[in-house]
Scaffold this motif. Structure first.
Motif, mmCIF file in Angstrom:
data_model
loop_
_atom_site.group_PDB
_atom_site.id
_atom_site.type_symbol
_atom_site.label_atom_id
_atom_site.label_comp_id
_atom_site.label_asym_id
_atom_site.label_seq_id
_atom_site.Cartn_x
_atom_site.Cartn_y
_atom_site.Cartn_z
ATOM 1 N N GLU A 1 42.981 87.952 58.942
ATOM 2 C CA GLU A 1 43.951 88.915 58.414
ATOM 3 C C GLU A 1 44.838 88.308 57.323
ATOM 4 N N GLU A 2 44.652 87.035 57.008
ATOM 5 C CA GLU A 2 45.531 86.393 56.041
ATOM 6 C C GLU A 2 45.010 86.540 54.609
ATOM 7 N N ALA A 3 45.950 86.572 53.667
ATOM 8 C CA ALA A 3 45.579 86.837 52.274
ATOM 9 C C ALA A 3 45.013 85.608 51.581
ATOM 10 N N ASP A 4 45.573 84.439 51.893
ATOM 11 C CA ASP A 4 45.049 83.261 51.216
ATOM 12 C C ASP A 4 44.921 82.082 52.174
ATOM 13 N N GLY A 5 44.496 80.968 51.600
ATOM 14 C CA GLY A 5 44.263 79.784 52.421
ATOM 15 C C GLY A 5 42.795 79.431 52.379
ATOM 16 N N PRO A 6 42.482 78.197 52.728
ATOM 17 C CA PRO A 6 41.104 77.727 52.661
ATOM 18 C C PRO A 6 40.256 78.317 53.797
ATOM 19 N N GLU A 7 38.970 78.476 53.503
ATOM 20 C CA GLU A 7 38.089 78.970 54.557
ATOM 21 C C GLU A 7 37.746 77.859 55.544
ATOM 22 N N GLU A 8 37.708 76.654 55.009
ATOM 23 C CA GLU A 8 37.449 75.514 55.900
ATOM 24 C C GLU A 8 38.580 74.517 55.751
ATOM 25 N N LEU A 9 39.038 73.995 56.863
ATOM 26 C CA LEU A 9 40.051 72.931 56.832
ATOM 27 C C LEU A 9 39.521 71.706 57.567
ATOM 28 N N HIS A 10 39.395 70.613 56.821
ATOM 29 C CA HIS A 10 38.950 69.353 57.423
ATOM 30 C C HIS A 10 40.141 68.415 57.492
ATOM 31 N N ILE A 11 40.393 67.885 58.648
ATOM 32 C CA ILE A 11 41.491 66.909 58.782
ATOM 33 C C ILE A 11 40.881 65.547 59.111
ATOM 34 N N ILE A 12 41.113 64.596 58.233
ATOM 35 C CA ILE A 12 40.606 63.246 58.493
ATOM 36 C C ILE A 12 41.737 62.395 59.048
ATOM 37 N N ILE A 13 41.506 61.794 60.172
ATOM 38 C CA ILE A 13 42.496 60.875 60.748
ATOM 39 C C ILE A 13 41.992 59.455 60.504
ATOM 40 N N LEU A 14 42.713 58.762 59.642
ATOM 41 C CA LEU A 14 42.243 57.451 59.169
ATOM 42 C C LEU A 14 42.937 56.307 59.912
ATOM 43 N N ASP A 15 42.148 55.367 60.328
ATOM 44 C CA ASP A 15 42.696 54.184 60.999
ATOM 45 C C ASP A 15 42.959 53.079 59.973
ATOM 46 N N ASN A 16 41.904 52.564 59.392
ATOM 47 C CA ASN A 16 42.011 51.519 58.357
ATOM 48 C C ASN A 16 42.920 50.365 58.766
ATOM 49 N N GLY A 17 42.729 49.867 59.959
ATOM 50 C CA GLY A 17 43.498 48.703 60.398
ATOM 51 C C GLY A 17 44.725 49.027 61.236
ATOM 52 N N ARG A 18 45.059 50.316 61.348
ATOM 53 C CA ARG A 18 46.307 50.645 62.027
ATOM 54 C C ARG A 18 46.227 50.530 63.539
ATOM 55 N N SER A 19 45.034 50.704 64.124
ATOM 56 C CA SER A 19 44.988 50.563 65.585
ATOM 57 C C SER A 19 45.251 49.109 65.968
ATOM 58 N N LYS A 20 44.881 48.209 65.080
ATOM 59 C CA LYS A 20 45.185 46.792 65.307
ATOM 60 C C LYS A 20 46.702 46.561 65.241
ATOM 61 N N ALA B 1 37.227 55.231 60.562
ATOM 62 C CA ALA B 1 37.669 53.883 60.927
ATOM 63 C C ALA B 1 38.232 53.156 59.726
ATOM 64 N N ASP B 2 37.669 53.423 58.541
ATOM 65 C CA ASP B 2 38.149 52.705 57.357
ATOM 66 C C ASP B 2 38.032 53.569 56.104
ATOM 67 N N SER B 3 38.444 52.995 54.981
ATOM 68 C CA SER B 3 38.428 53.728 53.714
ATOM 69 C C SER B 3 37.029 54.226 53.398
ATOM 70 N N ALA B 4 36.036 53.366 53.582
ATOM 71 C CA ALA B 4 34.670 53.723 53.209
ATOM 72 C C ALA B 4 34.222 54.974 53.964
ATOM 73 N N GLN B 5 34.526 55.018 55.254
ATOM 74 C CA GLN B 5 34.130 56.191 56.044
ATOM 75 C C GLN B 5 34.840 57.456 55.584
ATOM 76 N N ALA B 6 36.121 57.332 55.320
ATOM 77 C CA ALA B 6 36.887 58.500 54.888
ATOM 78 C C ALA B 6 36.371 59.002 53.542
ATOM 79 N N ASN B 7 36.193 58.068 52.613
ATOM 80 C CA ASN B 7 35.708 58.463 51.294
ATOM 81 C C ASN B 7 34.316 59.074 51.372
ATOM 82 N N ALA B 8 33.445 58.471 52.176
ATOM 83 C CA ALA B 8 32.071 58.972 52.290
ATOM 84 C C ALA B 8 32.078 60.410 52.788
#
Ligand code: SF4
Lengths: 478, 243
Positions: free
Chosen positions: A280-299, A86-93
């Motif tokens: 089967e892939e040679a490289d790339g991260p084992e885990e991918l986290h995608i954060i979708i940040l609002d921070n005032g944009r839904s408003k 929802a906001d910066s604090a949540q994303a950073n945490a």
């Protein structure tokens, strides 16, 4: 990052006198805008290509909630973990927590405006995790503890001697040089060493494709790719307006983005990632986290006038064409976003009360709007900011206009709707003004030459005014 | 020919009455009949720019009452025409009757050179000037109204005048109404750059179609480069007058 939007004019005043800022601003934005114009000629119809991009962005933003849901579904299907903040604090945490769980001592970051917005570096440093910017410009700005000067070239105003000194001081290199290539190489080597031991990489997102769950990054140095392929865990953070329906539309935006940003047909690297590394892939991260940040944009999304601000693709063309950015540079805008796009966006995210100069310091010349591939009508939004601030609009924290201004415009409206009063007022103003005439022109009004009069004269008011003259003229004609 | 209704912008009425006279002389020379309503004041642009919308509405209503029944309104100012054609309708979202009037107003209001060239088909307005002319593309004409070829055509028709290119002709001169006073240090650097480009162009005069730009640029020139010439396009086309 520290918000200094209320110091706009103080910073601008310093920057106007700063010789290096002057030299850079006289040069880079002008060259970049010329290169943009030239490279758009590779389209049969450049204006149609820009319009296509604007349409795609407008349609995507109109369907934002649906597209985000679809994107989440597809990204999860591809193996990514999608988190909403929802906001910066949540994303950073979330990122701090993840880094701590991994026992990470440092994190590498690919160039991203949004982590400037959230202040992620500070949040990581607060728990003892060093965050390395890996984009050369961002890296230099970080070492100097400065905000970005330009979205595309965050440190293009820093002289090489200053880069040399800070590189020596921070141990990035041990032999002094001012050769730009050598400096770049030193930074590259320094950062590459860190990539070897990387636990976690953080990047922004240029585009997210709903149909496939793919995230796309555009860059020229290859560091974002390193942030995505070296570590075991990758976090990609995007604001919610980055999503596009499908690959075809993303490619059309991609054809506009580097052209508008750097005057390139395409950037040196474009990486597209759908989920983490497959078996089967040679490289790339084992885990991918995608954060979708609002921070005032839904408003912002919910507001019919403001919504189009979300169509911005962060190309920076509006900065390069803005005659005011070309004078005051990026620091003056006081936050992550500078130039016209910052003037539009920052007041929405920080509040109209804290950003007054951002929406007033504009001549409404429309140059930004005329080049914007996102279809943002900056002047219209700035005018809305002004009106809403005056009305004390509560949602975006309008603060109201000063009493003196209220009085002035009330009197103006009253007089301008009553011709007799208007003409009496003009005569009064004329007497006052023309008394100040020196050698045919008015050179000051209030005892000292300031504001307008610091550099300009004003002609005395006409005696007769046109209106008085034509009355007589018509009589004689009859 | 239907007479046009002449709008003289408030800045021109107050500070540039000679230019207003040039417009009148020009219309007479070209046999364009016109009416002038003495009740006209201002279009309301300053209030709209400052975010004072109820006040802007009040002034706009007066404007429409004064000009409302006329078939065509013509104004030698890009910014007033931009206000009338592009902002008036939006101002009255909540007042359908006024909105309709605003839309009507918008559809029949023209910038002066736009009207001469596009509607009347005049490409030679006459006039005499000996020397090189640079043209400043005012933002309100160029990007606000898409008016750029029209004034250049008219300048090219002036006997003895040679239109020369100027670098960054399409970059804002830094006026912006209140901007020029409130952010005067920034504005100064902008107008300074404009004037430097004018001087470097080798032109004898800098011409433009916007009273705001005119006050800004000529005010700077008067203070810093006395002797250099800046003109509103109506003055160039009409030729010198004495009174
Ligand atoms: S507002 Fe438009 S021109 Fe400016 S950065 Fe965004 S997309 Fe580019």
């Amino acid at each position: 990052m520290k918000i200094r939007t209320h110091e706009y004019m103080d910073i601008a005043r310093e920057q106007l006198k700063e010789p290096n800022a002057r030299a850079v601003l006289d040069f880079f934005p002008v060259i970049l805008s010329a290169m943009r114009d030239a490279v758009y000629q590779s389209f049969e119809d450049p204006q149609a290509a820009i319009q296509a991009c604007r349409d795609i962005r407008a349609n995507a933003v109109a369907r934002l909630p649906k597209l985000l849901e679809q994107f989440e579904e597809q990204a999860v299907k591809a193996g990514a973990k999608v988190v909403w903040a929802a906001d910066s604090a949540q994303a950073n945490a979330y990122i701090v927590d993840l880094a701590q769980k991994l026992g990470a001592r440092h994190a590498a970051k690919g160039k991203s405006m949004v982590t400037e917005e959230t202040g992620l570096n500070q949040a990581l440093e607060d728990v003892g995790i060093a965050a390395y910017e890996t984009d050369l410009g961002e890296f230099i700005a970080q070492l100097l503890k400065r905000p970005p000067f330009h979205i595309v070239g965050p440190a293009l105003n820093v002289p090489t001697a200053e880069i040399r000194d800070v590189f020596l001081e921070k141990g990035v290199m041990d032999a002094p040089t001012e050769d730009p290539v050598e400096l770049g190489r030193a930074a590259r080597k320094y950062l590459r060493d860190r990539f070897h031991f990387l636990d976690i990489g953080v990047t922004g997102v240029n585009m997210a494709v709903a149909e496939t769950g793919t995230i796309i990054n555009v860059e020229n140095e290859g560091n974002i790719r390193m942030c995505k392929s070296s570590p075991k865990v990758q976090v990609s953070i995007m604001t919610l307006e980055k999503v596009l329906p499908n690959m075809e539309e993303a490619m059309m935006v991609l054809r506009n983005l580097p052209r508008s940003a750097t005057g390139q047909l395409i950037s040196a690297y474009v990486s597209m990632d759908t989920g983490p590394k497959k078996a089967e892939e040679a490289d790339g991260p084992e885990e991918l986290h995608i954060i979708i940040l609002d921070n005032g944009r839904s408003k912002v999304y919910a507001d019919p006038t403001y919504r189009q601000a979300l169509q911005c693709i962060r190309c920076g063309a509006c900065l390069n064409f803005c005659p005011i950015y070309r004078k005051v540079g990026g620091y003056s805008y006081g936050w992550a976003y500078s130039g016209p796009m910052g003037q539009v966006l920052s007041p929405m995210l920080l509040g109209l009360d804290k950003t007054k100069d951002l929406y007033h310091s504009c001549t409404l010349c429309k140059h930004c709007q005329s080049v914007c591939p996102g279809g943002v009508e900056h002047p219209k939004i700035l005018l809305t900011h002004r009106a809403r601030n005056r009305e004390k609009e509560p949602q975006f924290h309008g603060a109201g206009a000063p009493a003196s201004l209220e009085a002035r415009y009330r009197a103006f409206a009253l007089a301008a709707s009553r011709p007799k009063v208007w003409n009496v007022m003009i005569r009064g103003a004329r007497t006052a003004l023309n008394q100040k005439k020196q050698g045919g022109m008015v050179k000051e009004l209030f005892g000292k030459p300031e504001g307008w009069f610091a550099s300009r004269d004003l002609p005395p008011m006409g005696r007769p005014t046109f209106n008085q003259w034509i009355k007589e003229y018509k009589k004689h004609k009859k | 020919m239907t007479p046009i209704s002449l709008h003289i912008p408030c800045l021109m009425n107050m500070f540039m009455p000679k230019t207003g006279k040039s417009v009148v002389r020009l219309l007479e020379r070209l046999d364009v009949p016109f009416v002038y309503h003495e009740d006209q004041t201002c279009c309301g642009l300053p209030a709209s720019n400052a975010g004072f919308l109820p006040e802007a509405r009040k002034v706009a209503k007066h404007f429409m009452e004064v000009f409302g029944d006329d078939p065509v309104v013509v104004s030698p100012s890009g910014s007033c025409v931009e206000m009338i054609t592009q902002r008036y309708p939006a101002l009255f979202e909540d007042e359908p009757e006024w909105k309709a009037r605003a839309q009507d107003m918008a559809s029949k209001t023209y910038e002066f050179t736009q009207y001469l060239v596009d509607i009347l088909g005049i490409e030679d307005a006459g006039g005499k000037f000996s020397g090189k002319v640079a043209y400043h593309e005012s933002c309100s004409l160029l990007r606000g109204l898409g008016v750029s070829e029209q004034p250049k055509k008219l300048i090219a028709s002036v006997k003895g005048a040679e239109l020369v290119p100027m670098q960054n002709a399409d970059v804002c001169c830094g006026f912006g109404g209140e901007f020029s006073h409130k952010y005067s240090e920034i504005s100064e650097t902008m107008v300074q750059e404009k004037v430097t480009n004018f001087i470097n162009s080798g032109a004898d005069v800098l011409v433009m179609g916007e009273p705001g730009c005119f006050l800004n640029i000529s005010g700077y020139v008067s203070r810093n480069h006395p002797g250099r010439k800046v003109m509103h396009i109506a003055d160039l086309l009409a030729g010198p007058i004495d009174s």
